[in-house]
Structure formats: C-alpha cells, structure tokens
Design an enzyme around this catalytic site. Structure first.
Site, PDB file in Angstrom:
ATOM      1  N   HIS A  73      41.730  44.769  31.554  1.00  0.00           N
ATOM      2  CA  HIS A  73      41.933  43.444  32.138  1.00  0.00           C
ATOM      3  C   HIS A  73      41.200  42.441  31.271  1.00  0.00           C
ATOM      4  CE1 HIS A  73      42.764  40.528  35.378  1.00  0.00           C
ATOM      5  NE2 HIS A  73      41.642  39.964  34.948  1.00  0.00           N
ATOM      6  N   CYS A  74      41.928  41.456  30.750  1.00  0.00           N
ATOM      7  CA  CYS A  74      41.347  40.480  29.827  1.00  0.00           C
ATOM      8  C   CYS A  74      41.084  39.173  30.560  1.00  0.00           C
ATOM      9  CB  CYS A  74      42.292  40.252  28.644  1.00  0.00           C
ATOM     10  SG  CYS A  74      41.654  39.047  27.451  1.00  0.00           S
ATOM     11  N   ILE A  75      39.829  38.769  30.620  1.00  0.00           N
ATOM     12  CA  ILE A  75      39.484  37.531  31.327  1.00  0.00           C
ATOM     13  C   ILE A  75      39.932  36.299  30.541  1.00  0.00           C
ATOM     14  CG2 ILE A  75      37.546  38.552  32.565  1.00  0.00           C
ATOM     15  CD1 ILE A  75      35.673  37.418  30.464  1.00  0.00           C
ATOM     16  N   ASN A 108      44.712  38.034  32.946  1.00  0.00           N
ATOM     17  CA  ASN A 108      45.791  38.981  33.228  1.00  0.00           C
ATOM     18  C   ASN A 108      45.407  40.328  32.647  1.00  0.00           C
ATOM     19  OD1 ASN A 108      48.223  39.909  34.185  1.00  0.00           O
ATOM     20  ND2 ASN A 108      49.494  38.775  32.728  1.00  0.00           N
TER      21      ASN A 108
END
Length: 356
Positions: free
Chosen positions: A121-123, A127
């Site tokens: 999960h990429c902040i 997303n």
C-alpha cells in the site's frame, strides 16, 4: 485527537499524496519562472513534457483499480496465478472478506479489501499497488526520477552558464581553481540565483532516493516476486536456517480439488513441490498433505523453486501487459467450447438412451 491519529495511521487519506503534489508543484513554481527565459526551445519542450508525465501517472496510479477482489470477479481472480504450495496454499479464507484467497493476493488493512497480486500500500498514491496498477506505479517512479534528474542537470547547467559569463575561463571541473575558490564560485551562483539553486540542490539530494526505489522494484521483477512476497520469503529463510522446513514433490497429474483451487490458470507452469514447516524440526507425519515421496529438509531458499519467476522479460510482461490477456481469453473460450461440447455430447447420449 485519538480518532484523527487512528485515521491517519490506519485508514486511507490523501494527506501524503497532497504533500507529494505540493512538493512537486511548489518546486516547479520556484524554478520555472526564473529558468524559463534561459532555456532554448528544445529544453522548454522537454521540460513541459517531463513536468506533465508524473501528474498523469500519479492520477492513473491513484484512480485505477489495483486489483480489488469482489464476489463477482473472484472466479476470474482465482485463475490468474496457480498456488505454489510454499507461500500460497489453496483453501485459505480471508477472515475479513470471507472469500477464498487467490494465489498472490493479500488483504490490505488500509483499503479494507483483498487485492490481487498485492505489492504494497503506497501512501504517496493513496492506493494499493497491485495487479491492476503496478505498471502505472513504476511509470510514475520512472518519470518522477527522470524529471528530478533533468531538473538537476538544467539547474547546474544554468548556474554554470551564469558563472561562465563572469569567468570566461570557467569549466564544470573548475580547472585552475583551488577547492576553496571552486566552492566560493558555486556559493556565489547559489546566492545570486537562490530559487534555481535551492530547487537544484533539492533535486540532487532526492533523485538517488527515487532511482533507488525504482531499482528495488525492478529487482523484485527480476526475482519474480513482490514486496509482500519478499517478506514471506524472508520468513521462510529463517525457518530454513533453523532446520524446520521440508519439501517433497507434487505429481504433475494430481487431481485438483476444484472447490478450493481452479482447474486451470493462465500461468504457464504449475508447482512441482510443496514446502511445509514443522514445530519440532522433524519431517511431517500428518496425513492429507499434498505431494508424494520422502520429505527432504530444506536449508536455503535457492533449494526451493519460485513458481512465479519466468525470467526477467516474461516477469516484466506480466507487470506491464495484463498479459497473456489475449492468450487467456482464447484459452477461456476454448475451455468454454470444450465444456459446451461435453454438455452437448452428454445431452445427445442421454436422448439416445431415452429413445432406446
């Protein structure tokens, strides 16, 4: 404050993505107006294109479906990858979504959804990075790194040209100058062109970080794994070093339990081994474990096949081309045709028997 902290830490929110956009936008606002008159036409065109591309792929990464698994698409998601019987075993159910977990999938605690081929999960894009948008994420990293590197080059080029106007014998290497003079000259240039110099130094410091992250993800592609899977392999490496891991062969003609495992997948190979761990370091003795033959103790990861590694170029295709997509459709149509043929044959045979 407690609720706010919980939301910021555990739920989806665009704070970091907004910070990323502001960082890019403010840096461009600072450097473009003073630098624009000093650029030739080709550099202007290149700069505009490179400034637009990160925003385009940021939007694509943030707004595309990363591979959400729903009851409607679950049968399709199950056919994307086979279980490797090492880090992904059939029959495991997501305790939150209450669905069978397809191979290479994982439940994201932030998105509150199961994601197909979850990487992480990429902040920065607010997303997940998964089956549906990993290629957009890699392109975002590539063009952001390219933009930062190009800005560094343009910034130092402009500063060097301005120095050259005052010191005609000046060169990039500063030949003929001692180190103190060399740094004093650059300090003067940074002081005279503060906005250009400040953004140039910022880009110089951050470019290696972005290129390093991009290089790490290409290493994962080369290895045929994801960030999520690499952590699982790390856990296996510890188990193997302690002598608690065992493997044995899986027959190629085994009968699949189609209630928990798809009858076929689009992946060109199937697992030939099963790897398990024991609590006491002794070979498994329980019944019902898939595979045949004697158990062999495994000490290192290189003794275990990675089912999802087809070689760098095929791994790359699997990321950038949802891939074998045409092959998958053709294979599915062929399977449907075979099933229809079987149904028609069964119906004909039944009708014939009834007539008799």
């Amino acid at each position: 404050m407690s609720r706010l902290a919980h939301t910021l830490w555990n739920d989806k929110h665009p704070v970091i993505m907004i910070f990323f956009i502001l960082l890019l936008g403010i840096a461009e606002i600072l450097i473009v107006p003073p630098a624009w008159p000093l650029l030739n036409d080709s550099r202007k065109v290149t700069s505009v294109i490179l400034m637009l591309l990160p925003y385009i792929f940021l939007y694509a990464s943030a707004n595309s479906d990363p591979g959400y698994i729903t009851p409607e698409n679950h049968p399709h998601q199950m056919t994307l990858y086979p279980y490797d019987f090492t880090i992904f075993h059939p029959g495991q159910e997501c305790r939150t979504c209450h669905i069978l977990k397809p191979a290479r999938s994982k439940h994201c605690s932030i998105c509150k959804r199961c994601i197909s081929k979850l990487d992480h999960h990429c902040i920065f894009i607010n997303n997940c990075v998964g089956y549906g948008n990993q290629h957009y994420f890699l392109l975002l990293l590539f063009f952001t790194a390219t933009l930062i590197t190009y800005a560094t080059y343009i910034g130092f080029s402009i500063l060097s040209n301005e120095i050259f106007k005052h010191l005609p014998n000046w060169t990039w290497r500063g030949k003929g100058y001692v180190w103190s003079q060399y740094f004093n000259i650059w300090a003067w240039a940074l002081q005279e062109y503060t906005r250009i110099g400040g953004v140039t130094l910022l880009c110089l410091l951050t470019a290696p970080l972005v290129w390093g992250l991009l290089g790490y993800h290409f290493y994962l592609i080369w290895a045929g794994t994801t960030t999520n899977e690499s952590m699982k392999w790390s856990d296996w490496a510890i188990e193997m070093a302690d002598g608690y891991a065992f493997k044995r062969a899986i027959p190629s003609n085994r009968q699949k339990d189609t209630t928990i495992e798809p009858a076929w997948t689009r992946w060109p190979v199937e697992s030939e081994q099963v790897v398990v761990r024991t609590e006491d370091g002794l070979p498994p003795i329980r019944e019902g474990v898939v595979g045949v033959g004697e158990w062999e103790r495994v000490w290192k990861l290189r003794d275990v096949e990675n089912l999802y590694d087809l070689g760098f170029w095929d791994n790359l295709k699997d990321v950038f081309w949802p891939r074998y997509g045409v092959w998958h459709k053709k294979e599915r149509k062929a399977e449907d045709a075979r099933n229809n043929g079987r149904s028609n044959a069964d119906s004909s045979a039944t009708s014939s028997l009834r007539r008799k």
